[in-house]
Design a protein around this motif. Structure first.
Motif, PDB file in Angstrom:
ATOM      1  N   VAL A  79      11.227   2.881  10.122  1.00  0.00           N
ATOM      2  CA  VAL A  79      12.279   3.416   9.248  1.00  0.00           C
ATOM      3  C   VAL A  79      11.726   3.576   7.831  1.00  0.00           C
ATOM      4  N   SER A  80      11.865   4.768   7.285  1.00  0.00           N
ATOM      5  CA  SER A  80      11.422   5.024   5.908  1.00  0.00           C
ATOM      6  C   SER A  80      12.505   5.784   5.159  1.00  0.00           C
ATOM      7  N   VAL A  81      12.941   5.210   4.055  1.00  0.00           N
ATOM      8  CA  VAL A  81      13.963   5.848   3.224  1.00  0.00           C
ATOM      9  C   VAL A  81      13.407   7.162   2.662  1.00  0.00           C
ATOM     10  N   GLY A  82      12.244   7.082   2.024  1.00  0.00           N
ATOM     11  CA  GLY A  82      11.680   8.253   1.354  1.00  0.00           C
ATOM     12  C   GLY A  82      11.323   9.366   2.328  1.00  0.00           C
ATOM     13  N   ALA A  83      10.723   9.016   3.478  1.00  0.00           N
ATOM     14  CA  ALA A  83      10.341  10.055   4.450  1.00  0.00           C
ATOM     15  C   ALA A  83      11.595  10.724   5.007  1.00  0.00           C
ATOM     16  N   THR A 134      10.073  -8.370   5.597  1.00  0.00           N
ATOM     17  CA  THR A 134       9.491  -7.591   6.703  1.00  0.00           C
ATOM     18  C   THR A 134       9.153  -6.154   6.309  1.00  0.00           C
ATOM     19  N   ILE A 135       9.521  -5.733   5.079  1.00  0.00           N
ATOM     20  CA  ILE A 135       9.330  -4.311   4.740  1.00  0.00           C
ATOM     21  C   ILE A 135       8.012  -4.075   3.991  1.00  0.00           C
ATOM     22  N   PHE A 136       7.755  -4.876   2.982  1.00  0.00           N
ATOM     23  CA  PHE A 136       6.541  -4.682   2.174  1.00  0.00           C
ATOM     24  C   PHE A 136       5.636  -5.903   2.311  1.00  0.00           C
ATOM     25  N   THR A 183      15.337  -5.397   1.178  1.00  0.00           N
ATOM     26  CA  THR A 183      14.126  -5.930   0.532  1.00  0.00           C
ATOM     27  C   THR A 183      14.292  -5.930  -0.991  1.00  0.00           C
ATOM     28  N   ASP A 184      15.073  -4.979  -1.524  1.00  0.00           N
ATOM     29  CA  ASP A 184      15.243  -4.889  -2.975  1.00  0.00           C
ATOM     30  C   ASP A 184      16.084  -6.038  -3.545  1.00  0.00           C
ATOM     31  N   LEU A 185      16.566  -6.939  -2.675  1.00  0.00           N
ATOM     32  CA  LEU A 185      17.306  -8.122  -3.153  1.00  0.00           C
ATOM     33  C   LEU A 185      16.638  -9.425  -2.729  1.00  0.00           C
ATOM     34  N   LEU A 199       9.929  -4.216 -10.526  1.00  0.00           N
ATOM     35  CA  LEU A 199      11.313  -4.257 -10.996  1.00  0.00           C
ATOM     36  C   LEU A 199      12.123  -5.438 -10.472  1.00  0.00           C
ATOM     37  N   ARG A 200      12.165  -5.596  -9.158  1.00  0.00           N
ATOM     38  CA  ARG A 200      13.047  -6.627  -8.592  1.00  0.00           C
ATOM     39  C   ARG A 200      12.490  -8.029  -8.852  1.00  0.00           C
ATOM     40  N   ALA A 201      11.173  -8.176  -8.859  1.00  0.00           N
ATOM     41  CA  ALA A 201      10.583  -9.469  -9.211  1.00  0.00           C
ATOM     42  C   ALA A 201      10.959  -9.819 -10.650  1.00  0.00           C
ATOM     43  N   THR A 216       0.834  -1.213   0.000  1.00  0.00           N
ATOM     44  CA  THR A 216       0.000   0.000   0.000  1.00  0.00           C
ATOM     45  C   THR A 216       0.868   1.262   0.000  1.00  0.00           C
ATOM     46  N   ARG A 217       2.008   1.197   0.647  1.00  0.00           N
ATOM     47  CA  ARG A 217       3.011   2.255   0.639  1.00  0.00           C
ATOM     48  C   ARG A 217       2.442   3.655   0.911  1.00  0.00           C
ATOM     49  N   PRO A 218       1.921   3.868   2.111  1.00  0.00           N
ATOM     50  CA  PRO A 218       1.407   5.209   2.434  1.00  0.00           C
ATOM     51  C   PRO A 218       2.528   6.245   2.547  1.00  0.00           C
ATOM     52  N   VAL A 219       2.176   7.535   2.582  1.00  0.00           N
ATOM     53  CA  VAL A 219       3.189   8.591   2.762  1.00  0.00           C
ATOM     54  C   VAL A 219       2.889   9.408   4.025  1.00  0.00           C
ATOM     55  N   ASP A 220       2.188   8.769   4.986  1.00  0.00           N
ATOM     56  CA  ASP A 220       1.788   9.479   6.206  1.00  0.00           C
ATOM     57  C   ASP A 220       2.978  10.039   6.981  1.00  0.00           C
ATOM     58  N   MET A 221       4.111   9.339   6.968  1.00  0.00           N
ATOM     59  CA  MET A 221       5.263   9.830   7.745  1.00  0.00           C
ATOM     60  C   MET A 221       5.888  11.067   7.103  1.00  0.00           C
ATOM     61  N   HIS A 222       5.815  11.159   5.773  1.00  0.00           N
ATOM     62  CA  HIS A 222       6.302  12.370   5.093  1.00  0.00           C
ATOM     63  C   HIS A 222       5.434  13.552   5.567  1.00  0.00           C
TER      64      HIS A 222
HETATM   65  C1  EPZ Z   1      12.656   3.128  -1.066  1.00  0.00           C
HETATM   66  O1  EPZ Z   1      11.246   3.231  -1.183  1.00  0.00           O
HETATM   67  C2  EPZ Z   1      13.156   2.583  -2.368  1.00  0.00           C
HETATM   68  N1  EPZ Z   1      12.789   3.502  -3.440  1.00  0.00           N
HETATM   69  C3  EPZ Z   1      12.570   1.192  -2.605  1.00  0.00           C
HETATM   70  O2  EPZ Z   1      13.149   0.674  -3.787  1.00  0.00           O
HETATM   71  C4  EPZ Z   1      12.956   0.293  -1.429  1.00  0.00           C
HETATM   72  O3  EPZ Z   1      12.332  -0.973  -1.603  1.00  0.00           O
HETATM   73  C5  EPZ Z   1      12.489   0.913  -0.118  1.00  0.00           C
HETATM   74  O4  EPZ Z   1      13.030   2.259   0.008  1.00  0.00           O
HETATM   75  C6  EPZ Z   1      12.937   0.136   1.112  1.00  0.00           C
HETATM   76  O5  EPZ Z   1      14.329   0.007   1.122  1.00  0.00           O
HETATM   77  C7  EPZ Z   1      13.518   4.582  -3.660  1.00  0.00           C
HETATM   78  O6  EPZ Z   1      14.509   4.865  -2.985  1.00  0.00           O
HETATM   79  C8  EPZ Z   1      13.120   5.466  -4.790  1.00  0.00           C
HETATM   80  P1  EPZ Z   1      10.180   3.260   2.592  1.00  0.00           P
HETATM   81  P2  EPZ Z   1      10.395   4.060  -0.119  1.00  0.00           P
HETATM   82  O7  EPZ Z   1       9.501   4.554   2.835  1.00  0.00           O
HETATM   83  O8  EPZ Z   1      11.202   5.202   0.351  1.00  0.00           O
HETATM   84  C9  EPZ Z   1       6.226   2.156   5.044  1.00  0.00           C
HETATM   85  C10 EPZ Z   1      13.142  -0.512  -5.855  1.00  0.00           C
HETATM   86  O9  EPZ Z   1      12.852  -1.672  -6.246  1.00  0.00           O
HETATM   87  N2  EPZ Z   1       5.898   3.589   5.044  1.00  0.00           N
HETATM   88  O10 EPZ Z   1      11.515   3.035   3.200  1.00  0.00           O
HETATM   89  O11 EPZ Z   1       9.059   4.319  -0.718  1.00  0.00           O
HETATM   90  C11 EPZ Z   1       6.192   1.528   3.654  1.00  0.00           C
HETATM   91  O12 EPZ Z   1       4.873   1.195   3.268  1.00  0.00           O
HETATM   92  C12 EPZ Z   1      12.284   0.240  -4.861  1.00  0.00           C
HETATM   93  O13 EPZ Z   1      14.134   0.120  -6.283  1.00  0.00           O
HETATM   94  C13 EPZ Z   1       4.802   4.045   5.755  1.00  0.00           C
HETATM   95  O14 EPZ Z   1       4.074   3.262   6.380  1.00  0.00           O
HETATM   96  O15 EPZ Z   1      10.261   2.975   1.032  1.00  0.00           O
HETATM   97  C14 EPZ Z   1       7.094   0.339   3.836  1.00  0.00           C
HETATM   98  O16 EPZ Z   1       6.387  -0.706   4.439  1.00  0.00           O
HETATM   99  C15 EPZ Z   1      10.980  -0.366  -4.570  1.00  0.00           C
HETATM  100  N3  EPZ Z   1       4.519   5.388   5.755  1.00  0.00           N
HETATM  101  C16 EPZ Z   1       8.156   0.861   4.807  1.00  0.00           C
HETATM  102  O17 EPZ Z   1       7.559   1.994   5.450  1.00  0.00           O
HETATM  103  C17 EPZ Z   1       5.302   6.295   5.094  1.00  0.00           C
HETATM  104  O18 EPZ Z   1       4.998   7.498   5.149  1.00  0.00           O
HETATM  105  C18 EPZ Z   1       9.460   1.271   4.170  1.00  0.00           C
HETATM  106  O19 EPZ Z   1       9.205   2.086   3.036  1.00  0.00           O
HETATM  107  C19 EPZ Z   1       6.428   5.825   4.387  1.00  0.00           C
HETATM  108  C20 EPZ Z   1       6.708   4.471   4.371  1.00  0.00           C
END
Ligand code: EPZ
Length: 430
Positions: free
Chosen positions: A171-175, A337-339, A315-317, A382-384, A129-135
């Protein structure tokens, strides 16, 4: 639509140049919005996702020009000059964001620089589902007013962002990246706790510091940022792609090959190297990168792997490692454990003869070094997709991989790099 055809069973031998990291390049590109000066980015991979991000930045008003390629036929990556002297629009439209979730990385920079942004919500995707609530919550902590309106994040901070302490619940990379960029121009000190420690986050922080930001704690889970009034341009080279490098390391291992990964940075790949060594793959650091060897699939051992944020196993591997385990001796347990939905390669691998049982977040793989056979397959991310390429390299017979556009999002010149080491792989253009 293009397909990739692989005739399996060829041992890979040779050298593969590793491209700049897609997941470092995307936030680095977004960082150009933080300054009115020119940001020069080197070692950019030539990928569909990079093109999508540059398209988005151009629509915000950034001027982009290709500054040529390194000698050697572009193998050293592209150089791009980006100048966002004037922001023409603070809106990131749905039509672009729906193509690539990382588009949401413009939210922090636009809000910090312009005091406002309207960015489409990315929505779910194939792996979760990948929400952006933490951002959103992080930016609110810095004083932004945010509303959700017709599928858009509408953010305002007319007096600029303030200092504050943001504790990420997970932990969130994007946030972390969005907050890091936003914090550079805040008034006061911003502390990000439980921040992502991925090398791509550190790469962004290093570039931002070169632009005049004041970030401390790079590489740790606590980032401390003293806001500055403005950032300047700089010249920065994107770090090598650890996920691409590890994917080709697995390609070498699964074919019982011997491949040197030029430019790979072993220090960003420790969990993966440890897992490969445990599976009886030989990994050596060389002057130019890392060399990966295996004595044929018969010598590989099944191991258990659990994905985790960096420095854990990425997770990307996960999909690629699972493919390796399908031909290893004995059983392997792979836990994601991530997605919540990142096992979509499993049914396709099973169509190729793999023995895998999924229970919740864990896949039990029973390896058989002769177990894979070719088949037409496809994947939804992509990774699949690349895990099916790896399976095709090891399988008896012919494999055709459909939906090649997933691979084009993240693997630069995949067929060329693999065929250069002896793989029988071709793109069928339809
Ligand atoms: C980054 O995505 C990568 N993308 C992903 O790579 C990678 O799989 C992922 O980090 C984890 O390492 C880029 O860097 C562009 P997250 P991101 O926020 O930042 C949850 C690939 O194949 N979450 O670290 O979107 C989320 O749902 C891709 O290259 C919230 O709940 O990932 C997940 O379960 C795919 N709320 C977990 O945190 C939020 O606001 C980690 O996601 C943000 C995230």
């Amino acid at each position: 639509m293009d397909k990739i055809r692989i005739r399996g069973g060829q041992r890979l031998e040779g050298q593969i140049p590793i491209s700049g990291a897609k997941n470092a390049a995307l936030p680095l590109l977004a960082a150009c919005l933080l300054t009115d000066e020119t940001l020069v980015l080197r070692n950019l991979p030539h990928l569909a996702d990079i093109a999508t991000m540059t398209h988005l930045l151009a629509q915000h008003g950034a001027e982009l020009s290709m500054a040529g390629e390194h000698p050697g036929g572009g193998h050293m990556g592209h150089v791009l000059k980006l100048c966002a002297a004037h922001i023409a629009s603070t809106e990131a439209p749905y039509d672009i964001v729906r193509k690539m979730r990382a588009s949401v990385l413009v939210l922090g920079p636009l809000l910090a620089r312009c005091g406002q942004a309207r960015v489409s919500l990315p929505g779910g995707c194939a792996i979760g589902t990948r929400p952006v609530d933490m951002h959103i919550r992080g930016l609110e902590t810095l004083g932004a007013e945010i509303e959700l309106d017709d599928g858009y994040i509408v953010a305002n901070a007319p007096d600029g962002l303030q200092g504050g302490v943001v504790v990420f619940p997970t932990v969130s990379v994007g946030a972390t990246e969005n907050m890091l960029m936003a914090a550079t121009l805040a008034k006061g000190e911003v502390v990000l706790e439980n921040a992502a420690r991925e090398p791509e986050v550190a790469d962004l922080a290093n570039c931002l510091n070169q632009m005049g930001a004041r970030i401390e704690g790079i590489g740790s889970d606590t980032l401390r940022i003293q806001g500055v009034a403005r950032l300047s341009g700089t010249d920065y080279s994107v770090l090598p792609d650890r996920i691409e490098a590890a994917t080709y390391a697995i390609a070498a291992a699964i074919t019982g090959g011997d491949v040197e990964l030029l430019g790979a940075q072993s220090e960003t790949m420790e969990a993966v190297i440890a897992a490969l060594e445990q599976a009886k793959v030989t990994v050596e650091r060389t002057d130019c990168g890392i060399r990966v060897r295996a004595d044929g699939a018969t010598a590989l051992e099944g191991i258990d792997v659990t994905t985790a944020p960096y420095p854990g196993f990425p997770t990307d591997l996960q999909a690629q490692m699972m493919t390796l385990m399908t031909v290893a001796n004995g059983a392997a347990m792979i836990t994601e454990t991530i997605f919540e939905n990142r096992f979509q390669h499993v049914p396709e691998l099973m169509r190729m003869g793999a023995d895998i049982t999924v229970k919740g977040a864990t896949a039990m793989v029973r390896g058989d070094h002769d177990g894979l056979h070719g088949a037409p397959v496809m994947a939804t991310d992509l990774r699949a997709s690349v895990s099916l390429v790896l399976a095709g390299l090891a399988a008896r017979g012919e494999t055709t991989i459909n939906r090649v556009y997933h691979l084009d999002r993240g693997y630069e010149r995949l067929e060329e790099k693999l065929s250069g080491c002896g793989a029988d792989i071709a793109r069928l253009v339809e």
